[in-house]
Write an enzyme that holds these catalytic residues in place. Structure first.
Site, PDB file in Angstrom:
ATOM      1  N   TYR A  48      -5.214 -37.637  -1.177  1.00  0.00           N
ATOM      2  CA  TYR A  48      -4.132 -37.900  -0.228  1.00  0.00           C
ATOM      3  C   TYR A  48      -3.211 -39.004  -0.728  1.00  0.00           C
ATOM      4  O   TYR A  48      -3.501 -39.689  -1.712  1.00  0.00           O
ATOM      5  CB  TYR A  48      -4.703 -38.265   1.149  1.00  0.00           C
ATOM      6  N   ARG A  70       0.933 -40.660  -8.567  1.00  0.00           N
ATOM      7  CA  ARG A  70      -0.456 -41.022  -8.279  1.00  0.00           C
ATOM      8  C   ARG A  70      -1.201 -39.841  -7.651  1.00  0.00           C
ATOM      9  O   ARG A  70      -2.392 -39.643  -7.903  1.00  0.00           O
ATOM     10  CB  ARG A  70      -0.524 -42.252  -7.372  1.00  0.00           C
ATOM     11  N   ARG A 125     -20.728 -22.107   1.669  1.00  0.00           N
ATOM     12  CA  ARG A 125     -20.788 -23.528   1.325  1.00  0.00           C
ATOM     13  C   ARG A 125     -21.571 -23.683   0.028  1.00  0.00           C
ATOM     14  O   ARG A 125     -22.736 -23.308  -0.048  1.00  0.00           O
ATOM     15  CB  ARG A 125     -21.468 -24.322   2.443  1.00  0.00           C
ATOM     16  N   HIS A 142     -21.710 -26.500  -3.429  1.00  0.00           N
ATOM     17  CA  HIS A 142     -21.137 -27.712  -4.025  1.00  0.00           C
ATOM     18  C   HIS A 142     -20.206 -27.373  -5.186  1.00  0.00           C
ATOM     19  O   HIS A 142     -19.117 -27.909  -5.299  1.00  0.00           O
ATOM     20  CB  HIS A 142     -22.238 -28.648  -4.537  1.00  0.00           C
ATOM     21  N   LYS A 153      -7.441 -41.550  -5.235  1.00  0.00           N
ATOM     22  CA  LYS A 153      -7.185 -41.647  -3.797  1.00  0.00           C
ATOM     23  C   LYS A 153      -7.740 -40.400  -3.118  1.00  0.00           C
ATOM     24  O   LYS A 153      -7.004 -39.446  -2.842  1.00  0.00           O
ATOM     25  CB  LYS A 153      -5.681 -41.823  -3.551  1.00  0.00           C
ATOM     26  N   GLU A 182     -11.124 -55.186  -4.164  1.00  0.00           N
ATOM     27  CA  GLU A 182      -9.933 -54.936  -3.339  1.00  0.00           C
ATOM     28  C   GLU A 182     -10.355 -54.946  -1.882  1.00  0.00           C
ATOM     29  O   GLU A 182     -11.492 -55.290  -1.570  1.00  0.00           O
ATOM     30  CB  GLU A 182      -9.278 -53.594  -3.723  1.00  0.00           C
ATOM     31  N   LEU A 201      -8.049 -49.059  -6.418  1.00  0.00           N
ATOM     32  CA  LEU A 201      -6.931 -48.128  -6.383  1.00  0.00           C
ATOM     33  C   LEU A 201      -5.702 -48.774  -7.032  1.00  0.00           C
ATOM     34  O   LEU A 201      -5.396 -49.931  -6.740  1.00  0.00           O
ATOM     35  CB  LEU A 201      -6.605 -47.767  -4.930  1.00  0.00           C
TER      36      LEU A 201
HETATM   37  N1  PDD Z   1      -4.451 -47.242   1.578  1.00  0.00           N
HETATM   38  N2  PDD Z   1      -6.756 -49.883  -2.066  1.00  0.00           N
HETATM   39  C1  PDD Z   1      -7.218 -48.949  -1.227  1.00  0.00           C
HETATM   40  C2  PDD Z   1      -8.679 -48.644  -1.202  1.00  0.00           C
HETATM   41  C3  PDD Z   1      -6.317 -48.272  -0.369  1.00  0.00           C
HETATM   42  O1  PDD Z   1      -6.772 -47.314   0.449  1.00  0.00           O
HETATM   43  C4  PDD Z   1      -4.928 -48.609  -0.387  1.00  0.00           C
HETATM   44  C5  PDD Z   1      -3.919 -47.943   0.486  1.00  0.00           C
HETATM   45  C6  PDD Z   1      -4.507 -49.612  -1.283  1.00  0.00           C
HETATM   46  C7  PDD Z   1      -3.051 -50.020  -1.416  1.00  0.00           C
HETATM   47  O2  PDD Z   1      -2.303 -49.040  -2.103  1.00  0.00           O
HETATM   48  P1  PDD Z   1      -0.746 -48.807  -1.814  1.00  0.00           P
HETATM   49  O3  PDD Z   1      -0.066 -50.100  -2.055  1.00  0.00           O
HETATM   50  O4  PDD Z   1      -0.361 -47.770  -2.778  1.00  0.00           O
HETATM   51  O5  PDD Z   1      -0.609 -48.377  -0.382  1.00  0.00           O
HETATM   52  C8  PDD Z   1      -5.443 -50.215  -2.118  1.00  0.00           C
HETATM   53  C9  PDD Z   1      -3.608 -46.430   2.431  1.00  0.00           C
HETATM   54  C10 PDD Z   1      -2.466 -47.149   3.034  1.00  0.00           C
HETATM   55  C11 PDD Z   1      -4.494 -45.720   3.434  1.00  0.00           C
HETATM   56  O6  PDD Z   1      -5.567 -45.308   3.033  1.00  0.00           O
HETATM   57  O7  PDD Z   1      -4.094 -45.532   4.578  1.00  0.00           O
END
Ligand code: PDD
Length: 286
Positions: A33, A52, A101, A103, A150, A182, A206
């Site tokens: 996503y 990304r 289903r 994997h 992501k 993070e 991320l």
């Molecule tokens: N999340 N690290 C993680 C684990 C994240 O899920 C996000 C963003 C970030 C920041 O990335 P960016 O600057 O590209 O938004 C760092 C989004 C907002 C979410 O999951 O809703």
């Protein structure tokens, strides 16, 4: 008229959208996503977000179901329902619907990916959070080892965020073997003797779009920057700590667990970068 969402080629009201319970996104959390802020009707850093998305798709071995132009068109159509507004654009691709289903995903009669996109109002974080700063809670980073992707399987992030909130914080700061990686949905920065420090991009975090922009803005403004791993004990002695993300922009952290950061107020470099960030937004939309 009711807002529409995008699902597999069609624009329709959310209440009419249907996904099969046999979708691998539902069964396995098998998908990726993006969350993209829309300022004054324009998707912010759309190219970077679409890149990304491609990176995450490659990481889970799923072909991109749409071309870049097609993604741009979907985003445009959704944004145009509220021209000029600040919005939150959400894109999701799953490996799609299957008949049994299983994997493994190559044995299946490889279905078509499910593509979903929606736009919702972007709520700016409370002014008070920016004025006073927020409290963050450190937690053991229990996530898997591919945090650079992501992906929609977010159960660890969900549990960590809830645990941080239940402990009176607004975000979790995640720690792996003594190193801060993070937040549960954000990257972090610290300021140490005038130098802006954030961990380098590895599989443990991320590659945030907001993170990259802050580094660019800091370099342009000749603010010294260092990309290096940060120990929790170093962070606790920092002059400033920030969290960054597409929905929260740059959030000053004034307390980590029970430790007050410096004098407990958002610091001068936070003010500076926040100003540069809003100037950058305004210039983009002129
Ligand atoms: N999340 N690290 C993680 C684990 C994240 O899920 C996000 C963003 C970030 C920041 O990335 P960016 O600057 O590209 O938004 C760092 C989004 C907002 C979410 O999951 O809703």
């Amino acid at each position: 008229m009711m807002d529409s969402i995008y699902l597999n080629g069609a624009y329709l009201p959310l209440s009419e959208a249907r996904i099969s319970p046999m979708d691998r996104g539902f069964l396995f959390g098998d998908g990726v996503y993006e969350v993209i802020p829309v300022y004054a009707g324009k998707a912010f850093r759309l190219d970077e977000h679409l890149k990304r998305l491609q990176f995450s798709l490659d990481g889970i071995q799923l072909d991109n179901p749409l071309t870049t132009e097609a993604w741009q068109e979907v985003c445009y159509q959704l944004i145009q329902q509220h021209p000029g507004a600040d919005q939150n654009l959400y894109l999701q691709v799953t490996r799609g619907e299957v008949t049994t289903r299983d994997h493994s995903f190559r044995r299946q009669d490889a279905g078509t990916p499910t593509v979903f996109a929606m736009c919702s109002p972007l709520k700016a974080p409370d002014k008070e959070l920016f004025e006073k700063g927020v409290r963050s809670v450190t937690l053991d980073d229990i996530r898997w080892q591919y945090c650079h992707l992501k992906v929609i399987s977010l159960i660890s992030n969900v549990l960590l965020r809830q645990q941080a909130e239940d402990a009176g914080g607004v975000e979790a700061l995640l720690v792996r073997d003594g190193w801060v990686t993070e937040g549960s949905a954000s990257n972090f920065f610290m300021v140490q003797q005038g130098v802006l420090v954030t961990p380098p991009k590895t599989h443990q975090l991320l590659p945030g779009i907001t993170r990259d922009l802050i580094l660019e803005l800091a370099e342009e403004a000749r603010i010294p920057v260092r990309e290096e791993a940060v120990k929790l004990e170093t962070l606790l002695r920092a002059d400033e700590v920030w969290l960054t993300s597409s929905v929260r922009e740059i959030l000053p952290v004034t307390q980590v667990d029970d430790t007050v950061i410096a004098d407990g107020k958002p610091g001068p470099l936070w003010h500076k970068l926040t100003q540069l960030f809003s100037e950058f937004k305004i210039n983009l939309h002129r």
